[in-house]
Design a protein around this motif. Structure first.
Motif, PDB file in Angstrom:
ATOM      1  N   LYS A  27       1.621   8.891   8.297  1.00 38.52           N
ATOM      2  CA  LYS A  27       1.347   7.476   8.559  1.00 38.52           C
ATOM      3  C   LYS A  27       0.563   6.843   7.418  1.00 38.52           C
ATOM      4  CE  LYS A  27       1.047   8.233  13.559  1.00 38.52           C
ATOM      5  NZ  LYS A  27       0.128   8.229  14.714  1.00 38.52           N
ATOM      6  N   GLU A  28      -0.476   7.543   6.967  1.00 35.02           N
ATOM      7  CA  GLU A  28      -1.296   7.013   5.883  1.00 35.02           C
ATOM      8  C   GLU A  28      -0.469   6.802   4.621  1.00 35.02           C
ATOM      9  OE1 GLU A  28      -4.497   9.734   5.394  1.00 35.02           O
ATOM     10  OE2 GLU A  28      -5.387   9.309   7.362  1.00 35.02           O
ATOM     11  N   ALA A  29       0.407   7.751   4.323  1.00 37.79           N
ATOM     12  CA  ALA A  29       1.231   7.633   3.121  1.00 37.79           C
ATOM     13  C   ALA A  29       2.223   6.489   3.232  1.00 37.79           C
ATOM     14  CB  ALA A  29       1.974   8.953   2.873  1.00 37.79           C
ATOM     15  N   MET A  30       2.798   6.283   4.406  1.00 39.50           N
ATOM     16  CA  MET A  30       3.736   5.181   4.582  1.00 39.50           C
ATOM     17  C   MET A  30       3.031   3.836   4.479  1.00 39.50           C
ATOM     18  SD  MET A  30       6.617   6.366   7.368  1.00 39.50           S
ATOM     19  CE  MET A  30       5.523   7.054   8.614  1.00 39.50           C
ATOM     20  N   ILE A  31       1.831   3.747   5.028  1.00 41.93           N
ATOM     21  CA  ILE A  31       1.059   2.505   4.905  1.00 41.93           C
ATOM     22  C   ILE A  31       0.700   2.247   3.443  1.00 41.93           C
ATOM     23  CG2 ILE A  31      -1.151   1.410   5.444  1.00 41.93           C
ATOM     24  CD1 ILE A  31      -0.979   2.782   8.204  1.00 41.93           C
ATOM     25  N   ASP A  32       0.247   3.287   2.743  1.00 39.75           N
ATOM     26  CA  ASP A  32      -0.097   3.122   1.326  1.00 39.75           C
ATOM     27  C   ASP A  32       1.111   2.666   0.513  1.00 39.75           C
ATOM     28  OD1 ASP A  32      -2.692   3.872   1.814  1.00 39.75           O
ATOM     29  OD2 ASP A  32      -2.438   5.941   1.118  1.00 39.75           O
ATOM     30  N   ALA A  33       2.279   3.249   0.799  1.00 39.52           N
ATOM     31  CA  ALA A  33       3.492   2.851   0.081  1.00 39.52           C
ATOM     32  C   ALA A  33       3.806   1.385   0.343  1.00 39.52           C
ATOM     33  CB  ALA A  33       4.663   3.739   0.503  1.00 39.52           C
ATOM     34  N   ARG A  34       3.703   0.982   1.612  1.00 42.11           N
ATOM     35  CA  ARG A  34       3.959  -0.419   1.959  1.00 42.11           C
ATOM     36  C   ARG A  34       2.994  -1.349   1.235  1.00 42.11           C
ATOM     37  NH1 ARG A  34       6.798  -3.069   6.594  1.00 42.11           N
ATOM     38  NH2 ARG A  34       5.606  -4.768   5.677  1.00 42.11           N
ATOM     39  N   LEU A  35       1.720  -0.971   1.188  1.00 39.58           N
ATOM     40  CA  LEU A  35       0.716  -1.829   0.547  1.00 39.58           C
ATOM     41  C   LEU A  35       1.006  -1.985  -0.947  1.00 39.58           C
ATOM     42  CD1 LEU A  35      -2.547  -0.617   2.326  1.00 39.58           C
ATOM     43  CD2 LEU A  35      -1.284  -2.752   2.707  1.00 39.58           C
ATOM     44  N   GLU A  36       1.467  -0.907  -1.586  1.00 40.27           N
ATOM     45  CA  GLU A  36       1.823  -1.009  -3.004  1.00 40.27           C
ATOM     46  C   GLU A  36       3.022  -1.937  -3.197  1.00 40.27           C
ATOM     47  OE1 GLU A  36       2.303   2.695  -5.034  1.00 40.27           O
ATOM     48  OE2 GLU A  36       0.439   3.535  -4.212  1.00 40.27           O
ATOM     49  N   ILE A  37       3.982  -1.827  -2.309  1.00 36.66           N
ATOM     50  CA  ILE A  37       5.168  -2.681  -2.390  1.00 36.66           C
ATOM     51  C   ILE A  37       4.791  -4.139  -2.121  1.00 36.66           C
ATOM     52  CG2 ILE A  37       7.407  -3.187  -1.327  1.00 36.66           C
ATOM     53  CD1 ILE A  37       7.524  -0.079  -0.753  1.00 36.66           C
ATOM     54  N   GLU A  38       3.949  -4.365  -1.122  1.00 38.85           N
ATOM     55  CA  GLU A  38       3.498  -5.716  -0.809  1.00 38.85           C
ATOM     56  C   GLU A  38       2.693  -6.310  -1.960  1.00 38.85           C
ATOM     57  OE1 GLU A  38       1.364  -5.322   2.813  1.00 38.85           O
ATOM     58  OE2 GLU A  38       3.162  -5.063   4.051  1.00 38.85           O
ATOM     59  N   SER A  39       1.918  -5.473  -2.626  1.00 38.96           N
ATOM     60  CA  SER A  39       1.152  -5.937  -3.786  1.00 38.96           C
ATOM     61  C   SER A  39       2.079  -6.397  -4.902  1.00 38.96           C
ATOM     62  CB  SER A  39       0.234  -4.817  -4.295  1.00 38.96           C
ATOM     63  OG  SER A  39      -0.475  -5.220  -5.445  1.00 38.96           O
ATOM     64  N   GLU A  40       3.153  -5.654  -5.115  1.00 36.38           N
ATOM     65  CA  GLU A  40       4.138  -6.045  -6.125  1.00 36.38           C
ATOM     66  C   GLU A  40       4.796  -7.373  -5.759  1.00 36.38           C
ATOM     67  OE1 GLU A  40       6.436  -6.358  -9.360  1.00 36.38           O
ATOM     68  OE2 GLU A  40       4.818  -4.914  -9.063  1.00 36.38           O
ATOM     69  N   ILE A  41       5.126  -7.535  -4.504  1.00 30.84           N
ATOM     70  CA  ILE A  41       5.761  -8.783  -4.049  1.00 30.84           C
ATOM     71  C   ILE A  41       4.828  -9.978  -4.239  1.00 30.84           C
ATOM     72  CG2 ILE A  41       6.591 -10.006  -1.988  1.00 30.84           C
ATOM     73  CD1 ILE A  41       7.632  -7.259  -1.013  1.00 30.84           C
ATOM     74  N   SER A  42       3.529  -9.756  -4.030  1.00 31.08           N
ATOM     75  CA  SER A  42       2.573 -10.865  -4.137  1.00 31.08           C
ATOM     76  C   SER A  42       2.491 -11.428  -5.549  1.00 31.08           C
ATOM     77  CB  SER A  42       1.183 -10.398  -3.682  1.00 31.08           C
ATOM     78  OG  SER A  42       0.620  -9.480  -4.609  1.00 31.08           O
ATOM     79  N   VAL A  43       2.723 -10.575  -6.553  1.00 32.01           N
ATOM     80  CA  VAL A  43       2.667 -11.050  -7.944  1.00 32.01           C
ATOM     81  C   VAL A  43       4.058 -11.307  -8.515  1.00 32.01           C
ATOM     82  CG1 VAL A  43       0.484  -9.905  -8.378  1.00 32.01           C
ATOM     83  CG2 VAL A  43       2.597  -8.682  -8.861  1.00 32.01           C
ATOM     84  N   ASN A  44       5.078 -10.821  -7.813  1.00 30.69           N
ATOM     85  CA  ASN A  44       6.450 -10.983  -8.285  1.00 30.69           C
ATOM     86  C   ASN A  44       7.362 -11.222  -7.088  1.00 30.69           C
ATOM     87  OD1 ASN A  44       8.878 -10.941  -9.640  1.00 30.69           O
ATOM     88  ND2 ASN A  44       8.849  -8.728 -10.048  1.00 30.69           N
ATOM     89  N   PRO A  45       7.402 -12.455  -6.556  1.00 27.30           N
ATOM     90  CA  PRO A  45       8.197 -12.749  -5.354  1.00 27.30           C
ATOM     91  C   PRO A  45       9.679 -12.407  -5.503  1.00 27.30           C
ATOM     92  CG  PRO A  45       6.703 -14.561  -5.852  1.00 27.30           C
ATOM     93  CD  PRO A  45       6.649 -13.624  -7.021  1.00 27.30           C
ATOM     94  N   LEU A  46      10.179 -12.373  -6.731  1.00 30.02           N
ATOM     95  CA  LEU A  46      11.584 -12.036  -6.961  1.00 30.02           C
ATOM     96  C   LEU A  46      11.886 -10.607  -6.516  1.00 30.02           C
ATOM     97  CD1 LEU A  46      14.206 -13.223  -8.163  1.00 30.02           C
ATOM     98  CD2 LEU A  46      13.549 -12.204 -10.356  1.00 30.02           C
ATOM     99  N   PHE A  47      10.868  -9.755  -6.522  1.00 32.13           N
ATOM    100  CA  PHE A  47      11.041  -8.380  -6.080  1.00 32.13           C
ATOM    101  C   PHE A  47      11.517  -8.332  -4.631  1.00 32.13           C
ATOM    102  CE2 PHE A  47       9.634  -4.191  -4.633  1.00 32.13           C
ATOM    103  CZ  PHE A  47       9.972  -3.378  -5.706  1.00 32.13           C
ATOM    104  N   LEU A  48      11.079  -9.294  -3.842  1.00 31.42           N
ATOM    105  CA  LEU A  48      11.456  -9.362  -2.425  1.00 31.42           C
ATOM    106  C   LEU A  48      12.829  -9.979  -2.221  1.00 31.42           C
ATOM    107  CD1 LEU A  48      10.745  -9.176   0.630  1.00 31.42           C
ATOM    108  CD2 LEU A  48       9.683 -11.423   0.387  1.00 31.42           C
TER     109      LEU A  48
END
Length: 234
Positions: A27-48
Motif C-alpha cells: 500500500k505504501e509503495a502504491m501511494i508513493d508511486a501515485r504521489l510521484e505521478i501526481e507531482s509530475e502532472i502538477s508541473v506538466n499537465p500534458l502528462f495527464l
C-alpha cells in the motif's frame, strides 16, 4: 494466499500475498508511486492529457517507466499508470521477503509466485468471458498481465475488442500495449497485424465476440469459472 482490497483516490486494487504483513509495504509503495505521478502532472499537465508519447527526463522510476512504455507503444503515458502502480506495490512486497504476491489494479496485474497462479478472463460479451483462465507458472521475477477492454469498465477506448491481454516482464509496457491495441482494434481480430518482436512483449491475447486470437508466447489457457465478485474495476 491472503487477500485485501485497497483503495486510494482512483486506485482500486486487490492485493494478494502469502502473509498479511506484506500488505502495508504494498500500500505504501502504491501511494508513493501515485504521489510521484501526481507531482509530475502538477508541473506538466500534458502528462495527464496526452494521447501520444511525452518526452521527459525524470528522477522518478515510476514516471520513467510510464514515459518509456508510452514511447514504445505510441500512447500517452497515462496508458501505463495502473500497471506501473501495481508494479510498485509488488516490488515492495518482494523486497520485504514475500514469496508470492499479486496486485490487480483494475485488470492490470503485477505478480510473482513460487506456485502456479490462475488469472481469470473477464471480457464482457466474449464467449470466453468468465469461463477461461491464464495459467501463470511459478517464477521469482515480477511479471505483468495487463488487460484492456472496449466493452468493460469506465476507461475510454476507441476500439471494439472485448479484451486485449498483454504479457510482459515490463508491467508498464504490458499496460501501454494493451491500451494501444484495444484502441486500435476495430475489425475482426483474425485480420489484425501483430509484430511481437518489435513490441518488446512476450505475447498478446485478444477476444472479439466469439473470436479469439493469440500472438507470440502465451501461457496455457484452461477452462475455469471466474468469480466476478473478486474482480476490481479501475
Amino acid at each position: 494466499m491472503l487477500r485485501e482490497l485497497f483503495r486510494y483516490k482512483t486506485t482500486f486494487a486487490t492485493i494478494l500475498a502469502d502473509d498479511a504483513k506484506f500488505f502495508e509495504p504494498a500500500k505504501e509503495a502504491m501511494i508513493d508511486a501515485r504521489l510521484e505521478i501526481e507531482s509530475e502532472i502538477s508541473v506538466n499537465p500534458l502528462f495527464l492529457s496526452s494521447l501520444v508519447p511525452v518526452e521527459k527526463e525524470t528522477e522518478s522510476v515510476h514516471v520513467e517507466r510510464m514515459v518509456s512504455a508510452a514511447k514504445k507503444a505510441g500512447t500517452g503515458p497515462m496508458a501505463a499508470v495502473a500497471g506501473t502502480i501495481a508494479w510498485a506495490g509488488v516490488e515492495a512486497m518482494k523486497e520485504n521477503g514475500a514469496k508470492a504476491a499479486v496486485i490487480d489494479n483494475g485488470g492490470d496485474i503485477a505478480l510473482f509466485s513460487d506456485k502456479e497462479i490462475r488469472i481469470g478472463l473477464y471480457a464482457g460479451n466474449s464467449s470466453m468471458s468468465k469461463k477461461s483462465a491464464f495459467i501463470i507458472p511459478p517464477g521469482k521475477e515480477i511479471y505483468g498481465v495487463c488487460t484492456s477492454s472496449a466493452t468493460v469498465g469506465p476507461s475510454i477506448s476507441f476500439g471494439v475488442a472485448d479484451s486485449v491481454t498483454v504479457f510482459s516482464a515490463d508491467v508498464s509496457l504490458a499496460d501501454a500495449w494493451a491500451t494501444m491495441i484495444c484502441n486500435d482494434l476495430r475489425s475482426p481480430i483474425s485480420e489484425y497485424p501483430m509484430n511481437i518482436d518489435e513490441m518488446g512483449v512476450d505475447g498478446v491475447f485478444a477476444t472479439f465476440g466469439k473470436e479469439s486470437a493469440g500472438w507470440g508466447i502465451l501461457p496455457e489457457i484452461r477452462a475455469a469459472i471466474v468469480d466476478t465478485g473478486l474482480i476490481t474495476s479501475g
